[in-house]
Enzyme design. Structure first.
Site, PDB file in Angstrom:
ATOM      1  N   THR A  66       0.782  -1.183   0.013  1.00 32.04           N
ATOM      2  CA  THR A  66       0.060   0.133  -0.014  1.00 32.04           C
ATOM      3  C   THR A  66       0.724   1.381  -0.018  1.00 32.04           C
ATOM      4  O   THR A  66       0.575   2.381  -0.631  1.00 32.04           O
ATOM      5  CB  THR A  66      -0.919  -0.116   1.193  1.00 32.04           C
ATOM      6  OG1 THR A  66      -0.184  -0.432   2.372  1.00 32.04           O
ATOM      7  CG2 THR A  66      -2.196  -1.116   1.000  1.00 32.04           C
ATOM      8  N   HIS A 352     -53.740  -4.271 -27.138  1.00 34.72           N
ATOM      9  CA  HIS A 352     -53.550  -6.102 -27.075  1.00 34.72           C
ATOM     10  C   HIS A 352     -52.491  -6.408 -27.942  1.00 34.72           C
ATOM     11  O   HIS A 352     -52.550  -6.207 -29.273  1.00 34.72           O
ATOM     12  CB  HIS A 352     -54.812  -6.601 -26.951  1.00 34.72           C
ATOM     13  CG  HIS A 352     -56.127  -6.180 -26.634  1.00 34.72           C
ATOM     14  ND1 HIS A 352     -56.200  -5.920 -25.290  1.00 34.72           N
ATOM     15  CD2 HIS A 352     -57.045  -5.328 -27.234  1.00 34.72           C
ATOM     16  CE1 HIS A 352     -57.474  -5.214 -25.050  1.00 34.72           C
ATOM     17  NE2 HIS A 352     -57.968  -4.956 -26.120  1.00 34.72           N
ATOM     18  N   ASN A 366     -56.863   4.446 -32.190  1.00 34.58           N
ATOM     19  CA  ASN A 366     -56.853   3.134 -31.533  1.00 34.58           C
ATOM     20  C   ASN A 366     -56.197   2.070 -32.374  1.00 34.58           C
ATOM     21  O   ASN A 366     -56.666   2.149 -33.548  1.00 34.58           O
ATOM     22  CB  ASN A 366     -58.386   2.834 -31.190  1.00 34.58           C
ATOM     23  CG  ASN A 366     -58.476   1.287 -30.366  1.00 34.58           C
ATOM     24  OD1 ASN A 366     -58.344   1.287 -29.246  1.00 34.58           O
ATOM     25  ND2 ASN A 366     -58.639   0.352 -31.183  1.00 34.58           N
TER      26      ASN A 366
END
Length: 463
Positions: A66, A352, A366
């Site tokens: 380290t 869907h 739609n």
């Protein structure tokens, strides 16, 4: 970690381990930010270049401890640094910026040469113990567990491996660190003894939560850190006015943002830069990445990636919003619908069993069930435009490039290959032809033939 991925690049809550440490370090607004790279440095350096612009790297070609690593960082900065040098570990993702600010403030306020971040833990087994002067409270030593006496092992304050140093004194002390230890390495902790012997003060700052200093060394610890950080993020969200119905099954990334009164239902994962608007509801069982959900919208059992859901829009259940999807206010994408690079206007419904790809749909239109926007010719993608206030029939194929004008209708079962003018009805299907007696001739003796024979007799009034 037993992984092809370097330890510090493992991810928790949408950020790498080293990324979390850098985020905490940036809160100090440092003049320089240096990451010491060694093992797998090519991968780590590439990651830093992509995710942490402005960060410098110092190469530790051989992992000699380290102290050696910090020396490499200082050499990257010219050898000596004025002011405070804060050293942190790259595998401590729970370390917070507030804790580092407290460390720096303690270091400056106490006039220390070095200040070590410590923590009091329930079980200190295996950790280096912090030994303090009984009168001044200064740190006199860090004693490793194996070297500690019985009284020292009773100490619960441990070394975190995070330090604040006087830059000038650090550079000088690192030059005096020896390698005559069992590992033959330069230990950063030796700097504390060197500075203390030179008459400098060594102090400590105690972290408020010992979990902040926890390092990651295996997948078990990685999971524990992920849970701890996730709990912290959810607590912050709930205290800001978000309802998290079941925190145990809800996972969020650090970049996720919320507005007041958003509701997150069980089994939901919020990833990347996802944003939940005021009063929206997400889940259950939804996974959103880099997705914005508008105020009052509802997203149920949905996967979304790079999408925008408008205010009061409705998505799901079982929908898939792919990148480039933009839903207008009050739009609806329903059950078993997939979208990609699709702009769906205000109040428009795709309820869907449909695929909408590379398309623009106007307002209050739609789209009939089982519709497919046929956008790929095998080599290139093409765009479909459907206007506002259109009504398209079920089982339609829109073969791009094609445009359906405002107010137009398309008949069920149509394959639309030509533009439809505004206000028109498009019918693109063959005429039905009934071949009577076909079943009796082609499938004699079958159940279908017997049923047909019975139905025919009943229709003719026979018993």
């Amino acid at each position: 970690m037993k992984s092809a991925t370097p330890k510090v690049l493992h991810d928790i809550c949408g950020r790498s381990l080293v990324g979390h440490v850098l985020a905490a370090a940036r809160e100090l607004e440092p003049e320089h930010l240096v990451v010491v790279v060694g093992h797998a440095r090519e991968q780590v350096t590439a990651h830093l270049a992509e995710t942490a612009p402005g960060v410098r790297t110092a190469v530790q070609a051989e992992q000699n401890g380290t102290g050696h690593a910090v020396r490499m960082a200082l050499e990257e900065l010219g050898g000596v640094v004025d002011g405070t040098v804060v050293v942190v570990c790259g595998d401590t993702p729970l370390l917070g910026g507030a804790t580092l600010r407290s460390l720096a403030a303690t270091h400056s306020g106490d006039g220390n040469a070095v200040t070590v971040l410590t923590a009091e833990v329930p079980d200190a087994t295996g950790y280096g113990r912090i030994v303090r002067d009984d009168v001044s409270g200064a740190v006199t030593a860090i004693v490793e567990h194996k070297d500690a006496s019985e009284s020292q092992r009773a100490i619960r304050e441990i070394n975190s491996g995070v330090f604040a140093f006087d830059g000038q004194l650090l550079a000088d002390a690192l030059g005096k660190v020896r390698t005559d230890n069992s590992q033959g390495e330069e230990y950063l902790t030796d700097v504390l003894g060197i500075l203390r012997e030179a008459g400098h003060r060594v102090g400590a700052c105690v972290a408020g939560d010992h979990r902040e200093i926890a390092g990651i060394n295996n997948r078990v610890q990685l999971a524990e850190a992920r849970r701890s950080l996730n709990d912290r993020l959810l607590e912050r969200a709930m205290l800001a006015g978000v309802t998290v119905v079941d925190p145990a099954t809800t996972w969020v990334d650090v970049a996720v943002t919320f507005e007041q009164d958003a509701v997150v239902h069980p089994g939901t994962q919020l990833q990347g830069a996802t944003h939940l608007g005021e009063g929206c509801e997400v889940g259950p069982n939804s996974r959103l990445r880099d997705t914005a959900v508008g105020a009052g919208a509802r997203v149920d059992n949905t996967v979304a990636d790079g999408a925008e859901v408008g205010e009061r829009a409705s998505v799901g259940p079982y929908a898939y919003l792919r990148p480039g999807t933009r839903l207008g206010m009050k739009a609806k994408v329903g059950t078993y619908v997939e979208t990609k690079n699709a702009v769906i206007g205000e109040g428009t419904k795709v309820p869907h069993l449909s695929y909408v790809g590379d398309a623009t749909i106007g307002d209050h239109t739609n789209i009939g069930a089982a519709s497919v926007f046929v956008n790929y010719d095998g080599e290139a993608k093409h765009h479909t435009t459907v206007g506002s206030h259109c009504k398209t029939g079920s089982d339609n194929m829109f073969v791009a490039p094609v445009t359906v004008g405002d107010g137009a209708y398309t008949a069920a079962g149509s394959v639309i290959t030509k533009d439809v003018p505004p206000g028109s009805l498009a019918v693109a299907r063959g005429q039905q032809r009934n071949i009577e007696g076909w079943v009796a001739r082609k499938r004699p003796g079958s159940a279908a033939a017997k049923a047909a024979e019975t139905a025919t007799r009943e229709a003719d009034g026979e018993s």
